[in-house]
Design a protein around this motif. Structure first.
Motif, mmCIF file in Angstrom:
data_model
loop_
_atom_site.group_PDB
_atom_site.id
_atom_site.type_symbol
_atom_site.label_atom_id
_atom_site.label_comp_id
_atom_site.label_asym_id
_atom_site.label_seq_id
_atom_site.Cartn_x
_atom_site.Cartn_y
_atom_site.Cartn_z
ATOM 1 N N GLY A 498 -20.796 -35.142 17.008
ATOM 2 C CA GLY A 498 -19.279 -34.586 17.035
ATOM 3 C C GLY A 498 -18.374 -34.888 15.912
ATOM 4 N N SER A 499 -19.115 -35.553 14.773
ATOM 5 C CA SER A 499 -18.408 -35.744 13.569
ATOM 6 C C SER A 499 -18.436 -34.704 12.580
ATOM 7 C CB SER A 499 -19.136 -37.131 13.037
ATOM 8 O OG SER A 499 -18.386 -37.500 12.051
ATOM 9 N N LEU A 525 -16.098 -26.239 18.185
ATOM 10 C CA LEU A 525 -16.907 -27.437 17.555
ATOM 11 C C LEU A 525 -17.018 -28.850 18.489
ATOM 12 C CD1 LEU A 525 -15.631 -27.261 13.692
ATOM 13 C CD2 LEU A 525 -18.045 -26.584 14.911
ATOM 14 N N ARG A 526 -15.761 -28.766 19.374
ATOM 15 C CA ARG A 526 -15.816 -30.269 19.910
ATOM 16 C C ARG A 526 -16.902 -30.258 21.072
ATOM 17 N NH1 ARG A 526 -10.067 -31.075 22.457
ATOM 18 N NH2 ARG A 526 -9.716 -32.646 20.577
ATOM 19 N N GLY A 527 -17.226 -28.978 21.626
ATOM 20 C CA GLY A 527 -18.382 -28.939 22.363
ATOM 21 C C GLY A 527 -18.383 -30.002 23.792
ATOM 22 N N ARG A 528 -19.484 -30.599 23.962
ATOM 23 C CA ARG A 528 -19.585 -31.804 24.808
ATOM 24 C C ARG A 528 -19.194 -33.083 24.126
ATOM 25 N NH1 ARG A 528 -24.313 -31.488 21.940
ATOM 26 N NH2 ARG A 528 -25.253 -33.275 21.393
ATOM 27 N N HIS A 529 -18.597 -33.179 23.184
ATOM 28 C CA HIS A 529 -18.131 -34.355 22.440
ATOM 29 C C HIS A 529 -16.601 -34.590 22.908
ATOM 30 C CE1 HIS A 529 -21.819 -34.965 20.473
ATOM 31 N NE2 HIS A 529 -21.824 -33.890 19.910
ATOM 32 N N GLU A 530 -16.368 -35.840 23.422
ATOM 33 C CA GLU A 530 -14.741 -35.975 23.663
ATOM 34 C C GLU A 530 -13.853 -36.737 22.495
ATOM 35 O OE1 GLU A 530 -13.700 -34.919 26.549
ATOM 36 O OE2 GLU A 530 -15.556 -33.972 27.038
ATOM 37 N N HIS A 531 -14.380 -36.759 21.370
ATOM 38 C CA HIS A 531 -13.720 -37.147 20.352
ATOM 39 C C HIS A 531 -12.388 -36.598 20.144
ATOM 40 C CE1 HIS A 531 -16.862 -40.086 19.231
ATOM 41 N NE2 HIS A 531 -17.703 -38.970 18.784
ATOM 42 N N GLN A 532 -11.243 -37.226 19.734
ATOM 43 C CA GLN A 532 -10.039 -36.719 19.288
ATOM 44 C C GLN A 532 -10.061 -35.728 17.954
ATOM 45 O OE1 GLN A 532 -7.051 -39.376 18.769
ATOM 46 N NE2 GLN A 532 -5.389 -38.016 18.457
#
Length: 704
Positions: A498-499, A525-532
């Motif tokens: 998710g970068s 783009l965020r999808g399953r990733h929880e990054h801010q």
């Protein structure tokens, strides 16, 4: 070895230029010494053979390291040294440049621009000097020093200096902006500005959105961020990889020299079609209404139903001979097999093994005597009727097979799209079926659909490696505002963690799926990733002079209401011209082009046209004996290029001739945004040539 200049007596103020030229010469000698040492290592280890597996592995690692170092040290005729920083509380000075170079005593002759110690060179201001006393910028041509531009801090600061706080190395920057364009993105690392550098050096994890108007350096930021992240996270990213998603192949040609000039050739730059697995031929362009249907999230339901339509019961009971017995499988039994396979598998192709196993078990159970299903499989798997039955119930499919069959059948399209698309929308997908899917030339709008199909189908039996998708540790997306929801999903599948770095300009969103803001992009783009997700903005326009930006600014409220235009660095410049054709518009363009070529000297000129006028203008140039290039890799090398407005985004030229603004507005689905793009390509001069009625926004904005 030459004496290090810092070991000699400090130069007097009157000899600053000579002293710095001497240092640049010294740095280049150190560079050549480093290249010689790296070359010697490669020759020694290439000549060595044999030994244990471990010895060979260690030798190959050293050899690869030396080859990589040789590549990084190949700066060609580009500037090696950008300038120097003097620390405030010590006598230490550091020269900042393209790559790190050391002298014979292993002292840093040049510090790599990405190193932490180099950060103040790009970021220090009077309000935040970051521990500096002086920041000196060099204007160079190859190894030759042309000028010095000092920024002093603290007690040395010049109270009369007029350069804005957010502009650094003004002399070198303006010289770079005034230089003639070459048809390729130039070498601009020495003039990176503070707001750009903050984005380049931002932490890698998560999703970073960069909104930037024309000429703010979005592409520069994306490319240099890729190089910076590889330098900073070398251990992980050399293995995981860095991907730059380009909007088209013209963009790749335009930017292809930048990363190698920074010593980074390991970054993958690709258009979406290059990422398809398995590869197919992509070289067509759909009209925008069709492209909008193909990028619509509703197509996810259509594709899922299309796959389900290929998982089906037999049409009639089937009987197969086995020795003296006749084995039977009924329609009802085949329906149950299909239902079980759907429940037990996430992807279609993985279900084929289940279907085959249940198929042979059912046949074996229908015999008068006990039959081993595995023996039955071995005996019947080459039987044509058995293969036809299995392929009817559950065929092994490639993405191209699925879409070729779907798009080539009105019945299949209606079945898959029922209740999802209108009949008119569904029929936009129809095209006559060819003999085989391998013969299809797919459109660029088909690419995301093919990738969605691959995700639904999964890998083919015994083809896991061939059908595997390459993923990356960091992905940069340029011109992301034009990507459809399905295209964004395709990119998201290529991310390991998710970068992302996403750059673009909502005001220049001109595709069939023009995003009105960044929220939809973030969600996709965020999808399953929880990054801010972080959103930042580039505010200074470096490329476009003030008068040209003033003209383009008239269009902005219609292109993206409420969006703030970039502030031009250069307020002066040539006023844009509006030229009304007295005869044919082609003859008028030829006349204006000749005037522009005289005005820009060795610079380049882009003639930007609506798609319907591309052939007409090209033919006119041929008739007048004018040499020009088109929107191709080789075409960019010509001084004059003729380019449809749809492909001009991201390019940078000295002068732009925008032909028939009214036609551009009327033909393009995002007409005012396309016109805004066309008017913001030039660094020096803009001319508008027209015979049709001008959009009212332009009618009184320049001298006739």
């Amino acid at each position: 070895m030459s004496q290090h200049p810092h070991d000699s007596q400090a130069p007097s103020n009157s000899s600053e230029m000579a002293a710095e030229q001497a240092y640049i010469d010294f740095a280049h000698r150190c560079l050549e010494d480093s290249r010689t040492r790296a070359q010697r290592i490669t020759e020694i280890f290439e000549a060595t053979r044999g030994g244990t597996n471990q010895a060979r592995h260690e030798r190959e690692s050293v050899l690869q390291g030396a080859l990589n170092r040789l590549q990084k040290l190949n700066v060609g005729n580009r500037s090696l040294v950008f300038g120097r920083i003097d620390l405030a509380n010590s006598k230490d000075k550091y020269y900042i440049g393209r790559v790190g170079v050391w002298d014979e005593n292993q002292r840093a002759a040049v510090v790599d621009w990405r190193a932490p110690i180099a950060e103040p060179f790009f970021r220090a201001t009077g309000l935040e000097p970051m521990g500096l006393e002086r920041c000196r910028h060099f204007a160079t041509r190859g190894r030759t020093l042309l000028a010095i531009d000092d920024q002093l801090f603290g007690d040395l600061a010049d109270p009369h200096r007029k350069t804005p706080e957010d502009i650094r190395g003004e002399g070198a920057l303006v010289a770079a902006l005034e230089a003639a364009r070459s048809g390729r993105l130039g070498d601009i690392i020495a003039t990176i500005q503070s707001e750009q550098d903050q984005i380049i050096r931002a932490p890698m994890p998560g999703l970073l959105i960069v909104q930037g108007g024309p000429g703010t350096g979005k592409t520069v930021v994306a490319l240099h961020r890729a190089a910076y992240l590889l330098y900073t996270h070398r251990i992980s990213l050399e293995t995981q990889g860095v991907l730059i998603v380009a909007p088209n192949r013209l963009f790749i040609a335009y930017t292809e020299q930048v990363l190698p000039s920074l010593g980074e050739a390991g970054v993958t730059i690709a258009v979406l079609a290059d990422l398809l697995v398995p590869r197919v031929q992509v070289d067509a362009l759909d009209d925008e209404p069709t492209g909008r249907v193909k990028g619509d999230p509703r197509m996810l339901e259509v594709l899922a139903k299309a796959v389900a339509d290929r998982e089906r019961k037999l049409r009639t009971d089937q009987v197969f001979g086995f020795g003296l017995q006749r084995l039977r499988i009924t329609v009802a039994e085949s329906r149950a097999i299909v239902a079980q396979a759907r429940n037990r598998n996430r992807t279609h192709n993985a279900g084929r093994k289940v279907v085959e196993g249940l198929f042979y078990e059912t046949l074996a159970a229908s015999g008068r005597t006990v039959i081993d299903p595995q023996l039955l499989r071995e005996q019947l798997h080459k039987n044509l009727n058995v293969r036809l039955a299995l392929d009817w119930m559950w065929p092994v499919l490639t993405p191209a097979d699925l879409l070729h069959d779907l798009f080539g059948s009105r019945a299949l399209l209606r079945s898959a799209s029922r209740g999802v698309l209108s009949d008119a929308e569904a029929m936009r997908l129809y095209r006559p079926r060819l003999e085989h899917s391998s013969l299809v030339v797919w459109s660029f709008q088909d690419v995301a659909l093919l990738d969605e199909a691959r995700a639904l189908l999964g890998h083919r039996p015994k083809r896991r490696a061939a059908d595997a998708v390459r993923t990356y540790g960091h992905i940069c997306i340029d011109e992301a505002q034009d990507l459809s929801p399905l295209e964004l999903r395709m990119v998201a599948r290529r991310s390991l963690n998710g970068s992302f770095t996403v750059v673009g300009d909502v005001a220049q969103a001109t595709g069939a799926w023009a995003n009105q803001d960044w929220q939809a992009v973030i969600a996709a783009l965020r999808g399953r990733h929880e990054h801010q997700a972080r959103v930042t903005e580039l505010t200074v326009g470096y490329r476009i002079c003030g008068p040209s930006m003033k003209l383009a600014r008239r269009i902005l409220p219609y292109a993206a209401a409420g969006l703030r235009p970039p502030r031009p660095l250069r307020e002066d410049g040539d006023e844009p011209r509006l030229v009304q054709a007295q005869g044919s518009v082609a003859d008028a363009v030829v006349g204006v082009l000749r005037e522009e070529l005289t005005a820009v000297g060795e610079g380049n000129v882009a003639v930007i046209v609506a798609g319907s006028q591309f052939v007409q203008l090209s033919d006119a140039f041929v008739e007048h004996g004018l040499e020009f290039g088109g929107p191709t890799r080789r075409g960019l090398d010509k001084q004059v290029i003729v380019v449809p407005v749809r492909l001009v985004k991201g390019l940078e030229v000295d002068a732009a001739i925008v032909v028939e603004p009214r036609r551009i507005v009327d033909e393009e689905i995002e007409g005012f945004r396309s016109l805004y793009v066309a008017l913001t390509r030039a660094t020096k001069r803009v001319s508008v040539v027209f015979s049709e009625v001008l959009p009212e926004l332009l009618s009184d904005s320049a001298i006739m």
